[in-house]
Design a protein around this motif. Sequence first.
Motif, PDB file in Angstrom:
ATOM      1  N   THR A 499       0.839  -1.205   0.000  1.00  0.00           N
ATOM      2  CA  THR A 499       0.000   0.000   0.000  1.00  0.00           C
ATOM      3  C   THR A 499       0.872   1.252   0.000  1.00  0.00           C
ATOM      4  N   LEU A 500       1.855   1.266   0.904  1.00  0.00           N
ATOM      5  CA  LEU A 500       2.714   2.452   1.003  1.00  0.00           C
ATOM      6  C   LEU A 500       3.515   2.646  -0.281  1.00  0.00           C
ATOM      7  N   GLY A 501       4.134   1.558  -0.756  1.00  0.00           N
ATOM      8  CA  GLY A 501       4.956   1.651  -1.968  1.00  0.00           C
ATOM      9  C   GLY A 501       4.132   2.111  -3.155  1.00  0.00           C
ATOM     10  N   SER A 502       2.907   1.578  -3.275  1.00  0.00           N
ATOM     11  CA  SER A 502       2.068   1.907  -4.424  1.00  0.00           C
ATOM     12  C   SER A 502       1.699   3.382  -4.435  1.00  0.00           C
ATOM     13  N   PHE A 503       1.249   3.878  -3.286  1.00  0.00           N
ATOM     14  CA  PHE A 503       0.805   5.272  -3.284  1.00  0.00           C
ATOM     15  C   PHE A 503       1.992   6.228  -3.367  1.00  0.00           C
ATOM     16  N   TRP A 504       3.151   5.784  -2.868  1.00  0.00           N
ATOM     17  CA  TRP A 504       4.338   6.612  -3.052  1.00  0.00           C
ATOM     18  C   TRP A 504       4.724   6.633  -4.540  1.00  0.00           C
ATOM     19  N   ALA A 505       4.536   5.488  -5.200  1.00  0.00           N
ATOM     20  CA  ALA A 505       4.890   5.403  -6.617  1.00  0.00           C
ATOM     21  C   ALA A 505       4.041   6.351  -7.467  1.00  0.00           C
ATOM     22  N   ILE A 506       2.795   6.606  -7.053  1.00  0.00           N
ATOM     23  CA  ILE A 506       1.969   7.538  -7.836  1.00  0.00           C
ATOM     24  C   ILE A 506       1.902   8.903  -7.144  1.00  0.00           C
ATOM     25  N   ASP A 507       2.787   9.103  -6.174  1.00  0.00           N
ATOM     26  CA  ASP A 507       2.914  10.390  -5.513  1.00  0.00           C
ATOM     27  C   ASP A 507       1.617  10.840  -4.828  1.00  0.00           C
ATOM     28  N   ASN A 544      11.941  -1.055  -1.923  1.00  0.00           N
ATOM     29  CA  ASN A 544      12.293  -1.049  -3.352  1.00  0.00           C
ATOM     30  C   ASN A 544      11.387  -1.997  -4.122  1.00  0.00           C
ATOM     31  N   ALA A 545      11.244  -3.200  -3.569  1.00  0.00           N
ATOM     32  CA  ALA A 545      10.444  -4.212  -4.268  1.00  0.00           C
ATOM     33  C   ALA A 545       8.995  -3.753  -4.382  1.00  0.00           C
ATOM     34  N   ALA A 546       8.465  -3.163  -3.303  1.00  0.00           N
ATOM     35  CA  ALA A 546       7.067  -2.721  -3.322  1.00  0.00           C
ATOM     36  C   ALA A 546       6.870  -1.615  -4.350  1.00  0.00           C
ATOM     37  N   ASP A 598      18.394  -0.565 -10.420  1.00  0.00           N
ATOM     38  CA  ASP A 598      18.880   0.596  -9.698  1.00  0.00           C
ATOM     39  C   ASP A 598      18.630   1.819 -10.571  1.00  0.00           C
ATOM     40  N   ASN A 599      17.575   2.553 -10.267  1.00  0.00           N
ATOM     41  CA  ASN A 599      17.405   3.787 -11.030  1.00  0.00           C
ATOM     42  C   ASN A 599      17.020   4.940 -10.118  1.00  0.00           C
ATOM     43  N   ALA A 600      17.191   6.146 -10.627  1.00  0.00           N
ATOM     44  CA  ALA A 600      17.093   7.331  -9.778  1.00  0.00           C
ATOM     45  C   ALA A 600      15.691   7.485  -9.199  1.00  0.00           C
ATOM     46  N   ARG A 601      14.663   7.233 -10.040  1.00  0.00           N
ATOM     47  CA  ARG A 601      13.298   7.435  -9.572  1.00  0.00           C
ATOM     48  C   ARG A 601      12.987   6.509  -8.392  1.00  0.00           C
ATOM     49  N   THR A 605      12.151   7.678  -4.580  1.00  0.00           N
ATOM     50  CA  THR A 605      10.868   7.316  -3.980  1.00  0.00           C
ATOM     51  C   THR A 605      11.094   6.547  -2.682  1.00  0.00           C
ATOM     52  N   THR A 606      12.029   5.619  -2.712  1.00  0.00           N
ATOM     53  CA  THR A 606      12.325   4.842  -1.508  1.00  0.00           C
ATOM     54  C   THR A 606      12.833   5.752  -0.393  1.00  0.00           C
ATOM     55  N   ALA A 607      13.715   6.686  -0.760  1.00  0.00           N
ATOM     56  CA  ALA A 607      14.268   7.585   0.255  1.00  0.00           C
ATOM     57  C   ALA A 607      13.149   8.412   0.879  1.00  0.00           C
TER      58      ALA A 607
END
Lengths: 781, 307
Positions: A499-507, A544-546, A598-601, A605-607
């Motif tokens: 949930t956290l990773g997904s919503f962070w991924a779409i900001d 990262n995986a999420a 390993d990419n910047a985006r 996002t993880t940070a």
Amino acid sequence: MPDLLLELFSEEIPARMQRQAAEDLKRLVTNALVDRNLFYEGAQAFVTPRRLTLHVIGLPAAQPTSREERKGPRVGAPEAAIAGFLKSAGLARIEDASIEKDPKKGEFYVAMIEKPGRSTKEALADIIPTVVRAFPWPKSMHWGDYHPAERLVSLSGMEAGMDPGTISAKYTGKNTLRWVRPLRGILCTLATPHDVAEIVPFDIDGLGSGDVTWGHRFMAPAPITVRRYDDYAEALQKAKVVLDADRRQAIILNDAKSLAFAQGLELVEDEGLVEEVAGLIEWPVVLMGEFEPEFLDIPPEVIRATIRANQKCFVLKDADGKLANRFILVSNLVASDGGAAIAAGNGRVVRARLSDARHFWLTDLSPLPDYKDKAAKPLDQRLAKLEALGIIFHDKLGTQAERIERIESLTNELARKVGADVELAARAACLAKADLVTEMVGEFPELQGLMGRYYALAQGEEPSVADAIEEHYTPQGPNDRVPAAPISIAVALADKLDTLGSFWAIDEKPTGSKDPFALRRAALGVIRIVLENGLRLPLTGPLNAAIWGALLDIEFAREDQAGSVVQSLERRGFPKGPELEEVVGAFSRAARRSPAPDNARLRETTASLLIFFADRLKVYLRDKGARYDLIDAVFALPGQDDLLTIVWRVEALGRFLDTEDGKNLLMGYRRAANILRAEERKEGAGAFAGPHEPAKLVLPAEKDLADVLAAAGAAARERVGREDFEGAMRALATLRAPVDAFFLDVTVNADDSALRLNRLRLLGELRDATHAVADFSRVAG
Amino acid sequence: MPSAADASLDPAKSFQGLILTLQEYWARQGCVMLQPYDMEVGAGTFHPATTLRSLGPKPWKAAYVQPSRRPKDGRYGENPNRLQHYYQFQVILKPSPANLQELYLDSLKAIGVDMALHDVRFVEDDWESPTLGAWGLGWECWCDGMEVSQFTYFQQVAGFECAPVSGELTYGLERLAIYVQGVDSIYDINFNGRDGAERVTYGDVFTQAEEEYSRYNFEYADTAILFQHFKDAEAECRSLLEIGASGEGRLMALPAYDQCIKASHAFNLLDARGVISVTERQSYILRVRELAKACGAAWLKTAGGGA
């Protein structure tokens, strides 16, 4: 000292809005009084389904008289100036003004202007309509002859031939008021004890204030004329209205308990339900109803949810703690048959609802006809249905089915790390959301997870899998229980991290009070699961995986990329059909299972998500009364993503900073850091990096510090490496004396530039050594 | 001893008596006693006597029984509380009178509910029809815990603010009959109030229909034809409205609205057949709502709409 009595009598106010409305009424009226310098002794608000009542005692009879001094022209000023002054001050003759002396200006006129305050009655006649018109109902409405202001204007335009008086008469009394439901009566009086009691006169859209109210809708519908609060409360009590919501609640609870006790049963208490039910009645009459014991085969949670949600009734337990086939209902009527018909009627509805619930229960336990070929077991068939329906989880994040796949693959990664059986954890993750398409959860969403557990057990899943299906939603809040079984932990973490990773991924991050996807709760859940189970779990990998999994699904969701891949393969001559779609589907699944690149985006996002975790960790520690102010000092160090060690380090640091050595070392550190910062500003960051030269240490205090520093720095790093944070702090403590001595004896900015450079490098090493444990510059205070 | 003929009309003993009593009661209140709209609708609200007449400034009072179809609620005649075809008794009063609650309670008394014995409650229920672009505030009316009516003050219909505001009462006739007759299943409701061999139950009349229509709704309705029906109705609705807007004397708000109703029912059937995914569902609802809004706008330009 008059008292205000105000009652706003309306059609039934929704129960959930009542308490807030009473508070709002009190706040708005008393604030408006105070704004007008009308100070009161006390105020109390009441609410029932049909009335909002406010009682304000000890008001003054009028606003205080205001006095204003106005300076005028000097004595002997021209006629015109004097006349102007008299006019502006409202004086008839200049003799009414006094004369004052000023060493500079000489003698001049001064007028004292007195403005008598308005009477409280007049002020209230302004205040109440304003409060009523602007009342902050969560939802409000128009009724009857409502005419929007715009239409009045446009109609007057259309009827331009008519004279304005006729138009105005035509629309006088038309309702423009909004209220929660139609407002039917206003009682508003001002009564002085042992003296006059009068109506505060005003009119809101044709509804005039008066001194009339009504009792219980069925048991005492006649109008009641009343002007004083004591008479009002007494008259309502006689007219079968319990004005005070708390009293209604107390009566309900007390009567329900004794009715249960008389039958050898115990009430299953439910605070929210008592509050709601007390908002549905003016005169509580508690009764007991009954249903057939056969229904007790349905899970007790389902019975309770059914009876609570649909009928707003309470369930009862027997002496063994098992649900009884009785329930408590609260009616609004002293019925002429003692309530027999009411209890029987409610019983019939409860039975109908329970047979619905039993129908859902049995349907959910049976195979799903259309999906029999796709899976063998009922819950797996529901999962197949969930996939086939393509239910959207979020429009940017694809379907529920895709989300389940992401949770599964995250569970896989986490299971190993938390010591869970990988296969069983995967099974639990796969079935975790299958109950969302069951009939029962469709009817009672609050039973999600719990029903999944029942259905999993019924189809012979391992108990640990069934438990995980229920517990993967936990903890739901700061006081909810935390899963402790490894499989439950793996799925619960996977669900929340996805949930956290997904919503962070779409900001879509929480901002201010807005957190529509409950992301703060999800992060707190992860923190509690990790800390309360003592889990060593560096978060970067799973995060990262999420995020990577979500990013892939976003790509595939966008304009149906998978579909366009299929089409382009078809154009190249690949055979059409389901095989091709399957290949592409397998491709997207394989991509999701591949390690995150390993990419910047992804890194950014993880940070950002890790910083969110640090903030949530602060809140968590603060709520537990622990040192939360030191989180920043630890989190500022590189590679901090292991919640458990962060907390250990924070605790050790807190204890160290409480000691004399710790306090002094912190002061020494600050001094060193300040000097370094000042000098680095002149010569650039990193100007003093690199080791000192031992040959250039000239003073004993310098040499001493260098020696201790070498030993303490190495020891601290080594102990941090072993996660012996207390030991690392002890190592740092040895620095205190040499640091103190250094600052006493040594001039850092020596004239000899080589000495200066060497000393600054030594301080740089001191800073670095402390940073092995925490970034002391981020310690507050 | 009351005669058999009396029982046939007794609201507490026969389904038809219940309907006739409500009709008589609301006729006495000055309502136009309409007949059901001759089209398949999901609720009495869809009848143009409610949807369209609640728009515009003209006063209006009407009541009618409306057969309502909700294909998804079919249970093959097996569930005692759910039907895919049932009856609503609909009352619409514009502007809503100040004593509407009292009028409603008196109608319950008229069908034999004794207010000294039974617990009648107004429980918050905000009403919304996404396909009609309509919403209102009001209550579910409970009688001893049974929801027997919905009571709504319309705030918006077809996307237009309602001014004056209409009060809408919707009696679920089967629920009400279960309640006043004291039976446990809709199918056990006495329809004609007779006993013995003369007794006709709701089940006698409708069980077969429920079985057959459930089959049709869930299994056999031809989805290709239904999709086409939806498109045709949508196109015809738009075309009628365009003609109406093209010049004087060509308004056809009512025929256009019929097409909106047709599209809505085709959608309901497709939904029951399970061929509309969740995402598509929203877009179909939106398409019907657009039609309803356009029809509402057209109605406001007609005499009935107060133009």
